[in-house]
Motif scaffolding. Structure first.
Motif, mmCIF file in Angstrom:
data_model
loop_
_atom_site.group_PDB
_atom_site.id
_atom_site.type_symbol
_atom_site.label_atom_id
_atom_site.label_comp_id
_atom_site.label_asym_id
_atom_site.label_seq_id
_atom_site.Cartn_x
_atom_site.Cartn_y
_atom_site.Cartn_z
ATOM 1 N N ALA A 105 0.321 -0.907 0.278
ATOM 2 C CA ALA A 105 -0.037 -0.830 0.138
ATOM 3 C C ALA A 105 0.863 1.136 -0.392
ATOM 4 N N VAL A 106 1.761 1.103 0.815
ATOM 5 C CA VAL A 106 2.498 2.690 0.769
ATOM 6 C C VAL A 106 3.740 2.726 -0.243
ATOM 7 N N ALA A 107 4.123 1.719 -1.240
ATOM 8 C CA ALA A 107 5.024 2.019 -2.322
ATOM 9 C C ALA A 107 4.043 2.229 -3.173
ATOM 10 N N ALA A 108 2.508 1.063 -3.969
ATOM 11 C CA ALA A 108 1.687 1.909 -4.338
ATOM 12 C C ALA A 108 1.256 3.724 -4.475
ATOM 13 N N LEU A 109 1.193 4.477 -3.113
ATOM 14 C CA LEU A 109 0.571 5.151 -3.025
ATOM 15 C C LEU A 109 1.677 6.350 -2.993
ATOM 16 N N VAL A 110 3.178 6.004 -2.940
ATOM 17 C CA VAL A 110 4.186 6.510 -3.231
ATOM 18 C C VAL A 110 4.381 7.161 -4.740
ATOM 19 N N THR A 111 4.678 5.763 -5.569
ATOM 20 C CA THR A 111 4.358 5.442 -7.032
ATOM 21 C C THR A 111 3.556 5.886 -7.299
ATOM 22 N N ALA A 112 2.005 6.314 -7.207
ATOM 23 C CA ALA A 112 0.654 6.566 -7.832
ATOM 24 C C ALA A 112 0.713 8.660 -7.942
ATOM 25 N N SER A 113 1.265 8.426 -6.139
ATOM 26 C CA SER A 113 1.525 10.746 -6.020
ATOM 27 C C SER A 113 2.104 10.251 -6.640
ATOM 28 N N ALA A 114 3.880 10.425 -7.428
ATOM 29 C CA ALA A 114 4.487 10.781 -7.855
ATOM 30 C C ALA A 114 4.154 10.407 -9.867
ATOM 31 N N GLY A 115 2.824 10.328 -9.899
ATOM 32 C CA GLY A 115 2.493 9.918 -11.297
ATOM 33 C C GLY A 115 2.785 8.883 -12.354
ATOM 34 N N GLY A 116 2.970 7.666 -11.360
ATOM 35 C CA GLY A 116 3.631 6.719 -11.737
ATOM 36 C C GLY A 116 2.358 6.093 -12.565
ATOM 37 N N ASP A 117 2.190 5.498 -13.596
ATOM 38 C CA ASP A 117 0.675 4.679 -14.401
ATOM 39 C C ASP A 117 0.698 3.656 -13.895
ATOM 40 N N MET A 118 -0.987 2.770 -14.059
ATOM 41 C CA MET A 118 -0.785 1.643 -13.389
ATOM 42 C C MET A 118 0.012 0.112 -13.651
ATOM 43 N N ASP A 119 0.826 0.212 -14.532
ATOM 44 C CA ASP A 119 1.788 -0.183 -14.608
ATOM 45 C C ASP A 119 2.796 0.040 -13.605
ATOM 46 N N ALA A 120 3.547 0.808 -13.563
ATOM 47 C CA ALA A 120 4.081 1.514 -12.392
ATOM 48 C C ALA A 120 4.247 1.350 -10.698
ATOM 49 N N VAL A 121 2.624 1.032 -10.261
ATOM 50 C CA VAL A 121 1.682 1.071 -9.708
ATOM 51 C C VAL A 121 1.976 -0.136 -8.819
ATOM 52 N N VAL A 122 1.135 -1.170 -9.866
ATOM 53 C CA VAL A 122 1.011 -2.449 -9.386
ATOM 54 C C VAL A 122 2.714 -3.352 -8.977
ATOM 55 N N ALA A 123 3.576 -2.457 -10.065
ATOM 56 C CA ALA A 123 4.727 -3.294 -9.615
ATOM 57 C C ALA A 123 5.885 -2.708 -9.034
ATOM 58 N N ALA A 124 5.668 -1.991 -8.432
ATOM 59 C CA ALA A 124 6.157 -0.779 -6.972
ATOM 60 C C ALA A 124 5.038 -1.755 -6.100
ATOM 61 N N ALA A 125 3.944 -1.823 -5.646
ATOM 62 C CA ALA A 125 3.523 -2.882 -5.221
ATOM 63 C C ALA A 125 4.112 -3.968 -4.728
ATOM 64 N N SER A 126 4.017 -4.972 -5.625
ATOM 65 C CA SER A 126 4.491 -6.362 -5.872
ATOM 66 C C SER A 126 6.397 -6.267 -5.525
ATOM 67 N N GLU A 127 6.846 -5.224 -6.172
ATOM 68 C CA GLU A 127 8.128 -5.696 -5.216
ATOM 69 C C GLU A 127 8.498 -5.225 -3.959
ATOM 70 N N ALA A 128 7.622 -5.077 -3.198
ATOM 71 C CA ALA A 128 7.393 -4.929 -1.648
ATOM 72 C C ALA A 128 7.822 -6.031 -0.739
ATOM 73 N N TYR A 129 7.210 -7.316 -2.041
ATOM 74 C CA TYR A 129 7.945 -8.694 -1.449
ATOM 75 C C TYR A 129 8.814 -8.939 -0.876
ATOM 76 N N THR A 130 10.262 -8.141 -2.381
ATOM 77 C CA THR A 130 11.119 -8.048 -1.365
ATOM 78 C C THR A 130 11.643 -7.833 -0.109
ATOM 79 N N TYR A 131 11.085 -6.412 0.320
ATOM 80 C CA TYR A 131 12.048 -6.018 1.278
ATOM 81 C C TYR A 131 11.963 -6.348 2.216
ATOM 82 N N ARG A 132 13.434 -6.515 3.116
ATOM 83 C CA ARG A 132 14.174 -7.107 4.158
ATOM 84 C C ARG A 132 14.300 -6.790 5.154
ATOM 85 N N LYS A 133 13.614 -7.921 6.460
ATOM 86 C CA LYS A 133 13.563 -6.708 7.292
ATOM 87 C C LYS A 133 14.540 -7.517 8.192
ATOM 88 N N GLY A 134 15.587 -8.228 8.070
ATOM 89 C CA GLY A 134 16.401 -9.333 8.844
ATOM 90 C C GLY A 134 17.238 -9.497 7.991
#
Length: 134
Positions: A105-134
């Motif tokens: 949600a955070v990645a999608a909103l940041v990307t959409a707010s910056a003017g990203g198109d649907m492909d960019a928004v969905v890609a940014a949201a999906s890439e959030a799976y790779t965020y490492r926490k440890g």
């Protein structure tokens, strides 16, 4: 500036959907954010998902560039997929993002707010799976 992609957060809980929307807006930075709306719980305030609430939220955030839908758990996925298959209730260009709920949600909103198109928004949201926490 072109219209922004809208974002709908579908959760089994109205409180969770609203809290994640608030968190995403807070973390997206200053300025005007892309439209985002929670669609959580059932119309009577219970736990579950509601096609009616999802459609209402999607229409509220639709600015003509599509609506990205992020979901929390299994039956929310099924509800959104059923709505997409029907093809006439959600705005044109609506897409389900395969993404973690909060980080996506955070990645999608940041990307959409910056003017990203649907492909960019969905890609940014999906890439959030790779965020490492440890």
């Amino acid at each position: 500036m072109t219209a922004q992609v809208g974002i709908v957060l579908v959760s089994h809980s109205a409180a969770v959907a609203a809290a994640v929307a608030t968190l995403a807006q807070g973390l997206a930075g200053g300025g005007e954010s892309a439209p985002i709306a929670p669609a959580g719980g059932t119309p009577d305030g219970g736990l579950g998902t509601s096609s009616e609430l999802i459609v209402e939220a999607a229409r509220a955030v639709d600015r003509g560039s599509g609506v990205a839908l992020l979901v929390d758990l299994g039956s929310a996925v099924l509800t959104v997929k059923a709505l997409l298959a029907e093809g006439d209730e959600l705005p044109e260009g609506a897409r389900l993002a395969d993404a973690p709920f909060v980080e996506g949600a955070v990645a999608a909103l940041v990307t959409a707010s910056a003017g990203g198109d649907m492909d960019a928004v969905v890609a940014a949201a999906s890439e959030a799976y790779t965020y490492r926490k440890g």
